[in-house]
Design a protein around this motif. Sequence first.
Motif, PDB file in Angstrom:
ATOM      1  N   SER A 106       1.653   5.248   0.304  1.00  0.00           N
ATOM      2  CA  SER A 106       1.139   6.321   1.159  1.00  0.00           C
ATOM      3  C   SER A 106       0.477   7.410   0.315  1.00  0.00           C
ATOM      4  CB  SER A 106       2.270   6.937   1.978  1.00  0.00           C
ATOM      5  OG  SER A 106       3.140   7.662   1.129  1.00  0.00           O
ATOM      6  N   ASP A 107      -0.327   8.232   0.965  1.00  0.00           N
ATOM      7  CA  ASP A 107      -0.988   9.339   0.275  1.00  0.00           C
ATOM      8  C   ASP A 107       0.019  10.383  -0.197  1.00  0.00           C
ATOM      9  OD1 ASP A 107      -3.475   8.188   0.564  1.00  0.00           O
ATOM     10  OD2 ASP A 107      -3.848   9.181   2.492  1.00  0.00           O
ATOM     11  N   THR A 108       1.163  10.480   0.487  1.00  0.00           N
ATOM     12  CA  THR A 108       2.187  11.443   0.095  1.00  0.00           C
ATOM     13  C   THR A 108       3.118  10.896  -0.976  1.00  0.00           C
ATOM     14  OG1 THR A 108       3.573  10.673   1.916  1.00  0.00           O
ATOM     15  CG2 THR A 108       2.175  12.603   2.331  1.00  0.00           C
ATOM     16  N   ASN A 109       2.956   9.631  -1.341  1.00  0.00           N
ATOM     17  CA  ASN A 109       3.752   8.971  -2.384  1.00  0.00           C
ATOM     18  C   ASN A 109       5.254   8.978  -2.095  1.00  0.00           C
ATOM     19  OD1 ASN A 109       1.500   8.264  -3.863  1.00  0.00           O
ATOM     20  ND2 ASN A 109       1.566  10.118  -5.104  1.00  0.00           N
ATOM     21  N   LYS A 124       0.860  -1.194   0.000  1.00  0.00           N
ATOM     22  CA  LYS A 124       0.000   0.000   0.000  1.00  0.00           C
ATOM     23  C   LYS A 124       0.891   1.237   0.000  1.00  0.00           C
ATOM     24  CE  LYS A 124      -3.712   2.397   2.451  1.00  0.00           C
ATOM     25  NZ  LYS A 124      -4.235   2.936   1.244  1.00  0.00           N
ATOM     26  N   TYR A 160       5.741   3.254   1.340  1.00  0.00           N
ATOM     27  CA  TYR A 160       4.767   2.186   1.141  1.00  0.00           C
ATOM     28  C   TYR A 160       4.941   1.162   2.246  1.00  0.00           C
ATOM     29  CZ  TYR A 160       8.882   0.201  -1.150  1.00  0.00           C
ATOM     30  OH  TYR A 160      10.157  -0.219  -1.429  1.00  0.00           O
ATOM     31  N   VAL A 176      -8.089   2.750  -6.172  1.00  0.00           N
ATOM     32  CA  VAL A 176      -8.295   3.961  -5.379  1.00  0.00           C
ATOM     33  C   VAL A 176      -7.551   3.897  -4.045  1.00  0.00           C
ATOM     34  CG1 VAL A 176     -10.050   5.381  -4.244  1.00  0.00           C
ATOM     35  CG2 VAL A 176     -10.511   4.360  -6.463  1.00  0.00           C
ATOM     36  N   ASN A 177      -7.459   2.705  -3.444  1.00  0.00           N
ATOM     37  CA  ASN A 177      -6.791   2.583  -2.150  1.00  0.00           C
ATOM     38  C   ASN A 177      -5.259   2.533  -2.272  1.00  0.00           C
ATOM     39  OD1 ASN A 177      -6.439   0.042  -3.207  1.00  0.00           O
ATOM     40  ND2 ASN A 177      -7.494  -1.041  -1.560  1.00  0.00           N
ATOM     41  N   LYS A 178      -4.730   2.748  -3.488  1.00  0.00           N
ATOM     42  CA  LYS A 178      -3.284   2.781  -3.754  1.00  0.00           C
ATOM     43  C   LYS A 178      -2.595   1.488  -3.314  1.00  0.00           C
ATOM     44  CE  LYS A 178      -2.389   7.692  -3.774  1.00  0.00           C
ATOM     45  NZ  LYS A 178      -1.495   8.717  -3.288  1.00  0.00           N
ATOM     46  N   THR A 179      -3.225   0.374  -3.573  1.00  0.00           N
ATOM     47  CA  THR A 179      -2.700  -0.919  -3.155  1.00  0.00           C
ATOM     48  C   THR A 179      -2.508  -1.824  -4.357  1.00  0.00           C
ATOM     49  OG1 THR A 179      -3.812  -0.717  -1.028  1.00  0.00           O
ATOM     50  CG2 THR A 179      -3.137  -2.918  -1.690  1.00  0.00           C
ATOM     51  N   THR A 205       9.930  10.714  -5.015  1.00  0.00           N
ATOM     52  CA  THR A 205       8.520  10.357  -4.893  1.00  0.00           C
ATOM     53  C   THR A 205       8.174   9.238  -5.866  1.00  0.00           C
ATOM     54  OG1 THR A 205       7.878  12.052  -6.493  1.00  0.00           O
ATOM     55  CG2 THR A 205       7.747  12.652  -4.169  1.00  0.00           C
TER      56      THR A 205
END
Length: 153
Positions: A70-73, A68, A76, A112-115, A103
């Motif tokens: 992270s939102d900040t890219n 997964k 993980y 959508v959940n970046k996974t 990044t």
Amino acid sequence: MNIRDNRGYALIEILSVFLLISVISAYVVSSGVDINAELAGEAEIVKSHLRYVQYLALSNETNELAIKFSDTNDSYTLLKNNIEDNNLPNENSATHTLQPGLTIILPSNIPVNKTIAFDKWGSPVPNDTYKIIISDGINTKEFEIIKNTGAVL
């Protein structure tokens, strides 16, 4: 008439030539050094961690392992059943943080959940090809996770 004896070079002339050769050599060597070594190294680390998760999914015949982002890219985490799992290889935790200034640029087809998960056959879930880019803001290194096979190239 005074004729100077010219049988050799003076020490100062020899030292001047060595100094000039040293300066030119230093310039040539430094211009050939890859200034993107950190970027390339970080891309290889991310690829190896993805391969590790794929290996775990294959060896345990499970669909419960994933990476997964992270939102900040900039990091993980290795997840099992949506909970942080064992340490990643060469890490002290299940999370890997990229070096400062780097990044991860994820493709638009990432969930959508970046996974990104791998099924028990090693294919990415959902089954699609993902192009992942590591960037320092100027330069990039990219690699792909191939659908069906899960090969990380």
